[in-house]
Write a protein that holds these residues in place. Structure first.
Motif, PDB file in Angstrom:
ATOM      1  N   GLU A  71       0.808  -1.144   0.298  1.00  0.00           N
ATOM      2  CA  GLU A  71      -0.043  -0.098  -0.151  1.00  0.00           C
ATOM      3  C   GLU A  71       0.745   1.276  -0.031  1.00  0.00           C
ATOM      4  O   GLU A  71       0.368   2.318  -0.492  1.00  0.00           O
ATOM      5  CB  GLU A  71      -1.159   0.025   1.043  1.00  0.00           C
ATOM      6  CG  GLU A  71      -1.882  -1.069   1.095  1.00  0.00           C
ATOM      7  CD  GLU A  71      -2.722  -1.356   2.191  1.00  0.00           C
ATOM      8  OE1 GLU A  71      -2.540  -0.741   3.170  1.00  0.00           O
ATOM      9  OE2 GLU A  71      -3.664  -2.312   2.222  1.00  0.00           O
ATOM     10  N   GLU A  75       0.652   4.072  -2.850  1.00  0.00           N
ATOM     11  CA  GLU A  75       0.554   5.602  -2.386  1.00  0.00           C
ATOM     12  C   GLU A  75       1.570   6.405  -2.971  1.00  0.00           C
ATOM     13  O   GLU A  75       1.379   7.659  -3.347  1.00  0.00           O
ATOM     14  CB  GLU A  75       0.480   5.786  -0.881  1.00  0.00           C
ATOM     15  CG  GLU A  75       0.101   7.182  -0.486  1.00  0.00           C
ATOM     16  CD  GLU A  75      -1.218   7.511  -0.842  1.00  0.00           C
ATOM     17  OE1 GLU A  75      -1.353   8.747  -0.978  1.00  0.00           O
ATOM     18  OE2 GLU A  75      -2.143   6.693  -0.995  1.00  0.00           O
ATOM     19  N   GLU A  79       1.393   9.838  -5.286  1.00  0.00           N
ATOM     20  CA  GLU A  79       2.079  11.207  -4.511  1.00  0.00           C
ATOM     21  C   GLU A  79       2.964  11.714  -5.595  1.00  0.00           C
ATOM     22  O   GLU A  79       3.165  12.843  -5.874  1.00  0.00           O
ATOM     23  CB  GLU A  79       2.874  10.698  -3.519  1.00  0.00           C
ATOM     24  CG  GLU A  79       1.885  10.489  -2.283  1.00  0.00           C
ATOM     25  CD  GLU A  79       1.231  11.903  -1.494  1.00  0.00           C
ATOM     26  OE1 GLU A  79       1.898  12.967  -1.614  1.00  0.00           O
ATOM     27  OE2 GLU A  79       0.157  11.426  -1.196  1.00  0.00           O
TER      28      GLU A  79
END
Length: 189
Positions: A71, A75, A79
C-alpha cells in the motif's frame, strides 16, 4: 522532495525478484518509511519533478510482501503524480512490458533496419517518425532487457507476427473486409 535523485529499476520483475529478494525489498520499504522521503531506485538519474506525471505506475508485489508495504508503494505512485496505479503479478507485469514496451522497441528497430537506405529521412512523414522515434536506442541496456525477459518477449513477438501474417494474407488475397475489421479493432482499442 524531488531534489533527491530518482533511480528506476532496470530489470524485469522475475529477474529482479531473484536478484534482490524479499528481505532486501522489505528493507527498502522500511527505509522509505523511516526516511519519509520518496526515493525510487533505478539505473538512471532524473531530477525533473514532472517525469511521472501522466505515467502509469505498476506495483508487482511478491506473496511475502506485507500489505502495508504494498500500500505504501501504491501511495508513492499516487504521490508522485502517476496517472494510473495498478497491481500486477510479476509474471503479468513481464508479459505486459514485453508487449507494450519491448515489442514496440523491436518493431521500431526492425522497421529502421529492414530497408537498406541511408536517406530514409528524406522520404518520411509523421507516421514513420512516430513509429520509429524509439529506434534511437541504448543497445546495451535494451539487449539486456530483451534477454532478461526472453521467453515472454518471444511469445509476444510470435503473437505480433501472427497478426502481421493475417494482414499480409488479407492484402495478398484482396480481402478488404479482414483488413477493415483489423483496422476497426485497432481504432476501438
Amino acid at each position: 522532495i524531488f531534489n533527491y535523485p530518482i533511480f528506476l529499476i532496470r530489470a524485469t520483475n522475475q529477474k529482479l525478484k531473484k536478484k534482490v529478494g524479499v528481505a532486501v525489498f522489505e528493507k527498502i520499504i522500511k527505509f522509505l518509511l523511516k526516511l519519509s522521503k520518496i526515493l525510487i531506485f533505478t539505473s538512471s538519474i532524473f531530477c525533473d519533478k514532472e517525469i511521472f506525471k501522466k505515467a502509469n505506475f505498476i506495483v508487482t508485489p511478491m506473496s511475502t510482501n506485507k500489505g502495508e508495504s504494498i500500500e505504501l508503494i501504491e501511495e508513492l505512485g499516487k504521490e508522485i503524480g502517476s496517472n494510473h496505479v495498478t497491481r500486477l503479478s510479476p509474471e503479468l507485469h513481464d508479459e505486459m512490458i514485453a508487449y507494450v514496451s519491448q515489442l514496440a522497441h523491436i518493431i521500431a528497430v526492425s522497421l529502421m533496419t529492414a530497408k537498406d537506405c541511408d536517406s530514409l529521412y528524406e522520404y518520411t512523414g509523421n507516421s514513420f517518425r512516430d513509429l520509429t522515434r524509439i529506434a534511437d536506442i541504448n543497445d546495451s541496456m535494451w539487449s539486456e532487457l530483451f534477454l532478461d525477459n526472453k521467453e515472454t518477449l518471444l511469445d509476444q513477438i510470435d503473437l505480433f507476427m501472427g497478426e502481421m501474417k493475417k494482414m499480409r494474407e488479407a492484402l495478398d488475397k484482396g480481402d478488404v473486409e479482414t483488413m477493415k475489421s483489423m483496422m476497426r479493432l485497432s481504432s476501438e482499442r
